[in-house]
Design a protein around this motif. Structure first.
Motif, PDB file in Angstrom:
ATOM      1  N   ILE A 234       0.997  -1.156  -0.130  1.00 31.67           N
ATOM      2  CA  ILE A 234       0.178   0.016  -0.052  1.00 31.67           C
ATOM      3  C   ILE A 234       0.928   1.029  -0.112  1.00 31.67           C
ATOM      4  N   GLY A 235       2.209   1.158   0.795  1.00 33.70           N
ATOM      5  CA  GLY A 235       2.877   2.396   0.772  1.00 33.70           C
ATOM      6  C   GLY A 235       3.352   2.607  -0.836  1.00 33.70           C
ATOM      7  N   SER A 236       3.832   1.469  -1.354  1.00 31.81           N
ATOM      8  CA  SER A 236       4.105   1.726  -2.899  1.00 31.81           C
ATOM      9  C   SER A 236       3.087   2.229  -3.641  1.00 31.81           C
ATOM     10  N   SER A 237       1.904   1.818  -3.363  1.00 23.07           N
ATOM     11  CA  SER A 237       0.587   2.266  -4.228  1.00 23.07           C
ATOM     12  C   SER A 237       0.523   3.822  -4.087  1.00 23.07           C
ATOM     13  N   ILE A 238       0.573   4.272  -2.667  1.00 22.99           N
ATOM     14  CA  ILE A 238       0.710   5.865  -2.410  1.00 22.99           C
ATOM     15  C   ILE A 238       1.790   6.478  -3.118  1.00 22.99           C
ATOM     16  N   CYS A 239       3.077   6.072  -3.100  1.00 19.69           N
ATOM     17  CA  CYS A 239       4.075   6.876  -3.649  1.00 19.69           C
ATOM     18  C   CYS A 239       3.823   6.770  -5.063  1.00 19.69           C
ATOM     19  N   LEU A 279      -5.062   4.540  -5.965  1.00 14.44           N
ATOM     20  CA  LEU A 279      -4.876   5.459  -7.068  1.00 14.44           C
ATOM     21  C   LEU A 279      -6.258   6.272  -7.223  1.00 14.44           C
ATOM     22  N   LEU A 280      -7.591   5.576  -7.344  1.00 12.54           N
ATOM     23  CA  LEU A 280      -8.772   6.123  -7.356  1.00 12.54           C
ATOM     24  C   LEU A 280      -8.978   7.051  -6.366  1.00 12.54           C
ATOM     25  N   LEU A 281      -8.721   7.012  -5.164  1.00  8.88           N
ATOM     26  CA  LEU A 281      -8.849   7.784  -3.984  1.00  8.88           C
ATOM     27  C   LEU A 281      -7.861   9.235  -4.397  1.00  8.88           C
ATOM     28  N   PHE A 282      -6.678   9.015  -4.685  1.00  5.96           N
ATOM     29  CA  PHE A 282      -5.798  10.021  -5.104  1.00  5.96           C
ATOM     30  C   PHE A 282      -6.372  10.906  -6.293  1.00  5.96           C
ATOM     31  N   LEU A 283      -6.912  10.223  -7.192  1.00  7.16           N
ATOM     32  CA  LEU A 283      -7.538  10.923  -8.334  1.00  7.16           C
ATOM     33  C   LEU A 283      -8.921  11.409  -8.384  1.00  7.16           C
ATOM     34  N   ALA A 284      -9.720  11.086  -7.135  1.00  8.65           N
ATOM     35  CA  ALA A 284     -11.093  11.393  -7.189  1.00  8.65           C
ATOM     36  C   ALA A 284     -11.406  13.000  -7.441  1.00  8.65           C
ATOM     37  N   TYR A 285     -10.741  13.800  -6.394  1.00  7.82           N
ATOM     38  CA  TYR A 285     -10.938  14.902  -6.549  1.00  7.82           C
ATOM     39  C   TYR A 285     -10.467  15.690  -7.987  1.00  7.82           C
ATOM     40  N   PRO A 286      -9.242  15.317  -8.591  1.00  2.00           N
ATOM     41  CA  PRO A 286      -9.054  16.198  -9.823  1.00  2.00           C
ATOM     42  C   PRO A 286      -9.944  15.607 -10.858  1.00  2.00           C
ATOM     43  N   ILE A 287     -10.460  14.411 -10.794  1.00  2.28           N
ATOM     44  CA  ILE A 287     -11.303  13.771 -11.987  1.00  2.28           C
ATOM     45  C   ILE A 287     -12.804  14.420 -11.723  1.00  2.28           C
ATOM     46  N   TYR A 288     -13.143  14.641 -10.435  1.00  2.00           N
ATOM     47  CA  TYR A 288     -14.502  15.316  -9.974  1.00  2.00           C
ATOM     48  C   TYR A 288     -14.386  16.751 -10.543  1.00  2.00           C
ATOM     49  N   ILE A 289     -13.246  17.378 -10.421  1.00  4.59           N
ATOM     50  CA  ILE A 289     -13.177  18.968 -11.209  1.00  4.59           C
ATOM     51  C   ILE A 289     -13.221  18.791 -12.458  1.00  4.59           C
ATOM     52  N   ASN A 290     -12.431  17.983 -13.207  1.00  6.63           N
ATOM     53  CA  ASN A 290     -12.556  17.992 -14.650  1.00  6.63           C
ATOM     54  C   ASN A 290     -13.746  17.357 -15.095  1.00  6.63           C
ATOM     55  N   ARG A 291     -14.550  16.592 -14.546  1.00 10.48           N
ATOM     56  CA  ARG A 291     -15.814  16.242 -14.957  1.00 10.48           C
ATOM     57  C   ARG A 291     -16.627  17.511 -14.852  1.00 10.48           C
ATOM     58  N   SER A 292     -16.594  18.111 -13.986  1.00 13.21           N
ATOM     59  CA  SER A 292     -17.478  19.397 -13.707  1.00 13.21           C
ATOM     60  C   SER A 292     -17.263  20.300 -14.509  1.00 13.21           C
ATOM     61  N   LEU A 293     -16.152  20.710 -14.887  1.00 13.87           N
ATOM     62  CA  LEU A 293     -15.754  21.707 -15.671  1.00 13.87           C
ATOM     63  C   LEU A 293     -15.697  21.596 -17.145  1.00 13.87           C
ATOM     64  N   SER A 294     -15.532  20.438 -17.638  1.00 14.61           N
ATOM     65  CA  SER A 294     -15.390  19.994 -18.997  1.00 14.61           C
ATOM     66  C   SER A 294     -16.192  18.905 -19.452  1.00 14.61           C
TER      67      SER A 294
END
Length: 481
Positions: A234-239, A279-294
């Protein structure tokens, strides 16, 4: 396991002194301002974040303008007369034609770049006080923009941290000789030093990538010793997820990591799930922003695919019809294949001109005594293969420094494995007296090949740097910071 000991302190101190000295020369004497559009793009977004404007950009991309205005209720393809007519109708109702909270052409929300490097720069800008407008002007006799130096300083800091991290990690994986040699090649490589002051996110990516390899190695070691390996995994996944948040190109080696984890750890396919969830937890907010804006998960970052396919990202960014692909399917396949072959042709240059890094591919055929070391090389290879495909698609500059060129992340570990393989071959020599001579000769020759371009130019760099210390030499062609 070769744990760091008092015997390794002297080599470490030598590495540290040389690292600080060479990085200092590059930063104070050889830096002439930001020279890549991607670094400038990150810096101007970071400036807006530091000013409290959020992840907004002043880099106008027509496809984003069209998408943003359409989602705000304005058809950008109407004539001026029709737009004025709509504006008059809305004004009569006490409303504006476009809600500025949904769309502001002077503060477009960025959906192109990964956020971590930008947010780090913004935090440093804020602490340094350069978010104040009067400090963003050129003052005095200096011809180098002050915030440019701050951006380069952040890259230098992560370069130093990356080298020291690689020393610790490789000392644990191999021995002090391989750790020292690999770090010396990094310090004396022109390409590493160029990235160290480029303002690009590669050095931050290298820092997280190195620790991702460390935790992966720990997980493999724990598995061999029948100990718990889930948390290191999991530590490797976080990095590796942090690598993705630093540059979207990091999603490609992350895919290789998930495949390797799913195959290597039993039951097969189960242990890639924690990495995928992370990975999905880390990308959740950027994906949400991209989805709402574009309206799309990847925002305008999707259109960077044309960087490698057509050689010019702006072909897609300037297109007004969202979703169109201005390239034939047959040409896509041909371009990707050609770009992959080109990545192979220029592998030596993109690995920082490190001779023993090229031996890594031969080291794959060698079985190292320690299972965790042997398995780690396949994990690195599994990440490198999809990374090459990603670079073929997203990178227009196949050599030199570029936002999408990440061969530099693999260079230290390729070098370490290549060096270990060569030293193992030398150790099998029947004449024991020649072994130490051959070992020293091979390492010295490889180091000279890597460092010669820097060593030949170093006196000139220092002399010119001292003579122009008061004003500096700006990048050419110049730009408006």
């Amino acid at each position: 396991m070769n744990e760091p000991s008092s015997a390794s302190r002297t080599p470490f101190i030598i590495i540290l002194i040389l690292l600080l000295a060479i990085t200092g020369v590059q930063y104070f004497f050889n830096f002439n301002g930001l020279g890549t559009d991607a670094a400038m793009d990150h810096a101007q977004i970071a400036r807006n974040v530091a000013r409290g404007q959020g992840m907004t950009t002043n880099w106008l991309r027509p496809i984003q303008m069209v998408s943003g205005s359409t989602r705000a209720g304005l058809n950008p393809f109407l004539s001026d007369a029709q737009i004025h007519e709509q504006e008059a109708i809305r004004a009569g109702q006490g409303e504006t034609l476009v809600d500025p909270e949904k769309f502001n052409p002077y503060a477009l929300r960025d959906t192109r770049n990964a956020p971590l490097n930008i947010l780090t720069e913004a935090a440093v800008f804020r602490m340094a006080g350069v978010h104040k407008f009067d400090l963003w002007s050129m003052t005095g006799s200096s011809m180098i923009y002050l915030p440019d130096r701050i951006v380069a300083g952040i890259s230098c800091m992560f370069f130093i941290l990356s080298v020291l991290s690689c020393y610790y990690i490789l000392l644990r994986m191999f021995d002090v000789t391989i750790a020292c040699f690999t770090c010396l090649t990094m310090i004396l490589s022109n390409l590493f030093l160029q990235y160290a002051t480029s303002g690009l996110p590669q050095m931050m990516m290298l820092f997280f990538f190195a620790w991702g390899i460390h935790f992966l190695y720990t997980a493999l070691q724990n598995k061999e010793e029948n100990r718990a390996f889930l948390w290191p995994l999991i530590g490797s996944s976080i990095c590796f997820s942090c690598v993705c948040l630093t540059g979207w190109i990091g999603l490609w080696p992350m895919a290789g990591f998930l495949i390797f984890a799913g195959i290597r750890f039993k039951p097969h396919g189960l242990y890639c799930i924690p990495g995928l969830i992370t990975l999905l937890l880390f990308l959740a907010y950027p994906i949400y922003i991209n989805r709402s804006l574009s309206g799309g998960f990847f925002g305008t970052a999707y259109y960077t695919i044309f960087t490698g396919l057509t050689g010019n990202e702006e072909i897609a960014m300037n297109a007004l019809v969202s979703g169109s692909i201005p390239i034939a399917a047959q040409k896509v396949v041909t371009s990707v294949i050609n770009n992959i072959l080109t990545q192979g042709d220029l592998l030596y240059e993109n690995l920082g001109n490190l001779p023993l890094a090229m031996v890594f591919l031969l080291a794959l055929l060698h079985k190292f005594k320690r299972p965790e070391v042997n398995q780690s090389k396949w994990g690195i290879f599994a990440m490198w293969v999809p990374a090459v495909i990603g670079m073929a698609i997203y990178t227009s500059n196949k050599t030199g420094i570029s936002l999408g060129q990440i061969q530099i992340l693999f260079a230290p570990f390729f070098t370490a494995y290549g060096t270990a393989f060569v030293l193992n071959l030398i150790a099998r020599h029947s004449n024991k007296e020649l072994i130490s001579i051959l070992r020293g000769g091979v390492l010295l020759l490889s180091l000279l090949i890597t460092s010669l371009p820097l060593l030949l130019n170093l006196p000139h760099i220092v002399r010119v740097g001292i003579l122009t210390a008061g004003r500096g030499i700006p990048a050419w062609p110049p730009y408006y910071p």
